[in-house]
Design a protein around this motif. Structure first.
Motif, PDB file in Angstrom:
ATOM      1  N   GLY A 189       0.784  -1.222   0.000  1.00  0.00           N
ATOM      2  CA  GLY A 189       0.000   0.000   0.000  1.00  0.00           C
ATOM      3  C   GLY A 189       0.814   1.269   0.000  1.00  0.00           C
ATOM      4  N   LEU A 190       2.107   1.169  -0.243  1.00  0.00           N
ATOM      5  CA  LEU A 190       2.946   2.361  -0.260  1.00  0.00           C
ATOM      6  C   LEU A 190       2.650   3.201  -1.491  1.00  0.00           C
ATOM      7  CD1 LEU A 190       6.405   0.813   0.707  1.00  0.00           C
ATOM      8  CD2 LEU A 190       4.819   2.007   2.216  1.00  0.00           C
ATOM      9  N   GLY A 205      14.995  -4.856   9.704  1.00  0.00           N
ATOM     10  CA  GLY A 205      15.183  -3.956   8.576  1.00  0.00           C
ATOM     11  C   GLY A 205      14.016  -4.024   7.614  1.00  0.00           C
ATOM     12  N   VAL A 206      13.994  -3.084   6.685  1.00  0.00           N
ATOM     13  CA  VAL A 206      12.966  -3.015   5.647  1.00  0.00           C
ATOM     14  C   VAL A 206      13.650  -2.868   4.302  1.00  0.00           C
ATOM     15  CG1 VAL A 206      11.011  -1.707   4.728  1.00  0.00           C
ATOM     16  CG2 VAL A 206      11.254  -2.001   7.196  1.00  0.00           C
ATOM     17  N   SER A 207      13.174  -3.627   3.334  1.00  0.00           N
ATOM     18  CA  SER A 207      13.705  -3.542   1.973  1.00  0.00           C
ATOM     19  C   SER A 207      12.567  -3.166   1.031  1.00  0.00           C
ATOM     20  CB  SER A 207      14.326  -4.885   1.555  1.00  0.00           C
ATOM     21  OG  SER A 207      14.856  -4.788   0.251  1.00  0.00           O
ATOM     22  N   VAL A 208      12.643  -1.971   0.483  1.00  0.00           N
ATOM     23  CA  VAL A 208      11.605  -1.483  -0.428  1.00  0.00           C
ATOM     24  C   VAL A 208      11.791  -2.113  -1.806  1.00  0.00           C
ATOM     25  CG1 VAL A 208      10.699   0.561  -1.608  1.00  0.00           C
ATOM     26  CG2 VAL A 208      11.318   0.687   0.803  1.00  0.00           C
ATOM     27  N   ALA A 209      10.693  -2.506  -2.418  1.00  0.00           N
ATOM     28  CA  ALA A 209      10.730  -3.016  -3.790  1.00  0.00           C
ATOM     29  C   ALA A 209      10.707  -1.818  -4.733  1.00  0.00           C
ATOM     30  CB  ALA A 209       9.545  -3.940  -4.048  1.00  0.00           C
ATOM     31  N   TRP A 210      11.874  -1.396  -5.137  1.00  0.00           N
ATOM     32  CA  TRP A 210      11.985  -0.234  -6.013  1.00  0.00           C
ATOM     33  C   TRP A 210      11.587  -0.586  -7.437  1.00  0.00           C
ATOM     34  CZ3 TRP A 210      12.756   4.185  -3.497  1.00  0.00           C
ATOM     35  CH2 TRP A 210      13.365   4.138  -2.237  1.00  0.00           C
ATOM     36  N   ARG A 262       5.074  -1.987  -2.590  1.00  0.00           N
ATOM     37  CA  ARG A 262       5.424  -3.074  -1.675  1.00  0.00           C
ATOM     38  C   ARG A 262       6.810  -2.898  -1.073  1.00  0.00           C
ATOM     39  NH1 ARG A 262       2.260  -7.954  -2.548  1.00  0.00           N
ATOM     40  NH2 ARG A 262       0.538  -7.448  -3.943  1.00  0.00           N
ATOM     41  N   ALA A 263       6.942  -3.442   0.140  1.00  0.00           N
ATOM     42  CA  ALA A 263       8.232  -3.485   0.819  1.00  0.00           C
ATOM     43  C   ALA A 263       8.256  -4.732   1.698  1.00  0.00           C
ATOM     44  CB  ALA A 263       8.455  -2.234   1.654  1.00  0.00           C
ATOM     45  N   VAL A 264       9.441  -5.279   1.916  1.00  0.00           N
ATOM     46  CA  VAL A 264       9.607  -6.463   2.753  1.00  0.00           C
ATOM     47  C   VAL A 264      10.110  -6.031   4.122  1.00  0.00           C
ATOM     48  CG1 VAL A 264      10.799  -8.666   3.020  1.00  0.00           C
ATOM     49  CG2 VAL A 264      10.083  -7.900   0.753  1.00  0.00           C
ATOM     50  N   ALA A 310       6.913  -4.663  -8.986  1.00  0.00           N
ATOM     51  CA  ALA A 310       6.046  -3.482  -9.029  1.00  0.00           C
ATOM     52  C   ALA A 310       4.850  -3.672  -9.948  1.00  0.00           C
ATOM     53  CB  ALA A 310       6.845  -2.261  -9.478  1.00  0.00           C
ATOM     54  N   ASP A 311       4.829  -4.744 -10.745  1.00  0.00           N
ATOM     55  CA  ASP A 311       3.784  -4.932 -11.754  1.00  0.00           C
ATOM     56  C   ASP A 311       2.810  -6.044 -11.395  1.00  0.00           C
ATOM     57  OD1 ASP A 311       4.975  -2.959 -13.272  1.00  0.00           O
ATOM     58  OD2 ASP A 311       6.258  -4.383 -14.330  1.00  0.00           O
TER      59      ASP A 311
END
Length: 248
Positions: free
Chosen positions: A26-27, A54-59, A142-144, A191-192
Motif C-alpha cells: 500500500g505504499l 530492517g525493511v527492503s523497499v521493492a523499487w 510493496r516493501a519487505v 512493481a507490476d
C-alpha cells in the motif's frame, strides 16, 4: 497434492528467511531521495511493538534492470574479495575455435543477452552517476519487513489483519505473510503485480493468441480451403502428395 503437503511439512520443520519476513502493501510512489527504508522500519516497529531488523523497499527499476544488476554484481565481487571468498578468475574470452563455432558462440551471446562489454560499461560508472541512478528510482507499492523472530512476525501480521491495516504518515498499509523465498522472486517485476496489471497482461496474452490464430487462418488455412473447394475431383482425381503436405 503430495508435493504441496511435503512443502508444508518442510516449512514447519525448518526456519527459512521468509519465516521472519512480511510484505508491506500500500505504499505510494515515493522518491529515492529520502531514507524511506529507515522511516518504514521505525514506523512499523513503533506501531507493532516488535523489533524490526530492517525493511527492503521493492523499487521500480525494471527499465534500469541491466545497469543495477551489473552494479550489484560488481559490489558483490568486491565484498567477496575483501572477505577472501572471491572465486578464482575465469577467462570470459571464448577458447580457440573454428569460424562456425565462433559464429555460434557470438550468436548465443547476442540472443541470450550475454553482453560482457555492456556489463563492464555499467560496472565502471563513477560514484556520482551511480548515486544519480539510484536516487532517481521510485518505490513500488510493496516493501519487505524483516522481524527479529518468526513469532514477532506472526504477531505483527495478526495485529494488522485485525485492525484492517494501519497508517504510516498519511497513507494506509497492510501487512501480509510472504509465501515464497526471496531467491525465487523476480524483484524487477515486483512493481507490476497489481490486479489491474495482471488482468491487462492476461488480456494481452489472449489478444496475441487470437492474432496468431487469425494469421494462421488467413495465411495457411484459407488457401488450403480454397484449393480443396475448387479442386476438380472428376474421374477420381485426388490432390497430389506435395500439395497435401504443403497445406497440412
Amino acid at each position: 497434492i503430495f508435493q504441496y503437503r511435503k512443502h508444508q511439512a518442510l516449512d514447519v520443520d525448518y526456519k527459512t528467511i521468509k519465516d521472519f519476513a512480511a510484505m508491506l502493501i500500500g505504499l505510494p510512489e515515493l522518491p529515492g531521495t529520502r531514507s524511506l527504508e529507515e522511516d518504514l522500519k521505525t514506523a512499523v516497529s513503533s506501531w507493532s511493538g516488535e523489533t524490526v531488523v530492517g525493511v527492503s523497499v521493492a523499487w521500480m527499476y525494471k527499465d534500469k534492470n541491466e545497469e543495477i544488476d551489473a552494479l550489484m554484481m560488481k559490489n558483490l565481487r568486491e565484498r567477496l574479495h575483501e572477505c577472501d571468498l572471491a572465486p578464482r578468475d575465469v577467462d570470459s574470452e571464448p577458447p580457440e575455435m573454428n569460424k562456425v563455432r565462433k559464429w555460434l558462440w557470438t550468436t548465443e551471446q547476442s540472443v541470450f543477452g550475454l553482453r560482457p562489454e555492456e556489463d563492464e560499461a555499467f560496472s565502471s560508472m563513477d560514484e556520482a552517476a551511480i548515486k544519480e541512478l539510484l536516487l532517481g528510482l521510485k518505490s513500488s507499492p510493496r516493501a519487505v519487513v524483516v522481524f527479529e523472530t518468526e513469532e514477532a512476525r506472526t504477531r505483527a501480521v495478526e495485529k494488522a489483519v485485525l485492525s484492517e491495516g494501519f497508517m504510516i504518515e498519511d497513507f494506509r498499509v497492510e501487512l501480509e505473510e510472504i509465501a515464497v523465498e526471496p531467491d525465487t522472486v523476480q524483484w524487477a517485476n515486483l512493481a507490476d503485480i497489481s490486479a489491474s496489471n495482471v488482468v491487462a497482461k492476461v488480456l494481452l496474452g489472449f489478444g496475441i493468441i487470437g492474432l496468431a490464430c487469425l494469421f494462421w487462418a488467413v495465411v495457411f488455412y484459407a488457401p488450403y480451403a480454397y484449393y480443396v473447394l475448387t479442386f476438380n475431383y472428376s474421374n477420381g482425381r485426388e490432390p497430389g502428395f506435395i500439395v497435401g503436405f504443403s497445406f497440412s
